[in-house]
Design an enzyme around this catalytic site. Sequence first.
Site, PDB file in Angstrom:
ATOM      1  CE  LYS A  90      -3.842   2.214   0.424  1.00  0.00           C
ATOM      2  NZ  LYS A  90      -3.418   2.889  -0.831  1.00  0.00           N
ATOM      3  CE  LYS A 126       4.952   7.211  -1.986  1.00  0.00           C
ATOM      4  NZ  LYS A 126       4.322   7.642  -0.732  1.00  0.00           N
ATOM      5  N   GLY A 165      -2.704   8.227  -4.161  1.00  0.00           N
ATOM      6  CA  GLY A 165      -2.076   9.452  -4.623  1.00  0.00           C
ATOM      7  C   GLY A 165      -0.815   9.777  -3.846  1.00  0.00           C
ATOM      8  CG  ASP A 166       3.398  10.740  -2.746  1.00  0.00           C
ATOM      9  OD1 ASP A 166       3.266  10.376  -1.573  1.00  0.00           O
ATOM     10  OD2 ASP A 166       4.366  11.435  -3.119  1.00  0.00           O
ATOM     11  CB  THR A 210      -2.052  13.618   4.873  1.00  0.00           C
ATOM     12  OG1 THR A 210      -2.438  12.538   4.029  1.00  0.00           O
ATOM     13  CG2 THR A 210      -0.590  13.495   5.223  1.00  0.00           C
ATOM     14  CB  SER A 381      -5.436   4.847   2.125  1.00  0.00           C
ATOM     15  OG  SER A 381      -5.283   5.979   1.304  1.00  0.00           O
TER      16      SER A 381
END
Length: 449
Positions: A90, A126, A165-166, A210, A381
């Site tokens: 994840k 990632k 997302g990032d 976040t 998430s």
Amino acid sequence: MNAYLSRVIGEVKTKYANEPEFVQTVEEVLTSLEPVIEKHPEYENADLLGRMVEPERMFTFRVCWMADDGSWHTNTGWRCQFNGAIGPYKGGLRFQKDVNPSIIKFLGFEQTFKNSLTGLPIGGGKGGADFDPAGKSDAEIMRFCQSYMQALYRYIGPDIDVPAGDMGVGAREIGYLYGEYRRLKGTFENGVLTGKGLSYGGSRIRPEATGYGAVYYLENVLKHENEVIADKTIACAGFGNVTWGICKKAAELGAKVVTLSGPDGYIYDPDGVTTPEKINYLLEMRSSGRNRVQDYSEKFGVEFFPKEKPWGVKVDICMPSAMQNDVHLEHAEKIVKAGVKYYIEVANMPTTNEALKFLMDSDGVIVAPSKAVNAGGVATSALEMAQNSERLVWSEEQVDAQLRQIMNTIYAMSVEAAEKYGLGYNLVAGANIAGFQRVADAMMAQGVF
Ligand code: GLU
């Protein structure tokens, strides 16, 4: 130093000499695990550390896409499935022009510990691409995302690997990625991605999570010092999704974020980014694709400092929330000189190891590490995945209450882990140890592979 530990760090340094970010995070994390490794000689025989610093697998793939003028372009995509011992891999996808294997691997390694800290069943992964979303049209972004998913869809799934997302990947990109996944698979497996829109399985509070989580964690730190968040001033970096969430929650609790930064410099707003108009403007700045924070200073008539960073501004709390290695030793020195008491990392690895050590050794400065502080995003998430597998949608209150609970637990576990190993009140080592322990137990139980 413990001989096994220093051998593993040495091997990583030699083998991955051309991956500086990855070496940096391995060195930081493993060094703080020393008291644990000393107590568990059985880890060496099973080469637990050697296995932990090697991703289970990592893919590199070609992503071709057509620009609006009909020309074709080729980028590189990556997905690193770092550690799946405690759950499906994840972690986010980062689309940014300077992304490379070192950055993806450092993020995957950090993610493994972070996800473990959440207490939820998620392993570490990632991914990303060296694609620059700045200035791209909506149609170009859609074609890029579709092509990206064509390369990736065989290797992910709700029980395999769940990207999110990032930087450079928000709700719009997740929408296009999911659309393509659904088309290719012919099933509505929406647990394959998180950060989705509400209409097709997204979780309430995920966009804010976040930033909100970081503020909930901060409240724990303040409580330990018998302080409250109201009236505190905060220096943030960046102006993206995470900073937006911090501004929103801080304003709600009576604190104010007074700096924002971008690649062009930083702004100082003495009244704080506190009104809905200002907070919403962050979203506008991001969706404009201009990637400039100067726009804020022009809109609200505040000072702009071109090419400078906000480190050294007199505030109560610093929350570096932009990107890795934003704070170097010279900035850390300025932060201490400005009398900042709380240094709360938010972005992944925002501090160089040298600067981090300096801050931790400075009297009167409390340092909290990003893998704990920003874990609320990925934790939410995991709550999104739970809702998807239940085919349910939870209320805002339900998600927010769980997020707060998770952040409180992460803080408490970190404090406890450091104390257990005689390190005192050390939130940085505590987070590394607590995150490590769960993954280590699972890996030891599952045999060597
Ligand atoms: N990219 C975020 C992180 O660094 C979120 C990952 C996720 O939600 O899976 O944790």
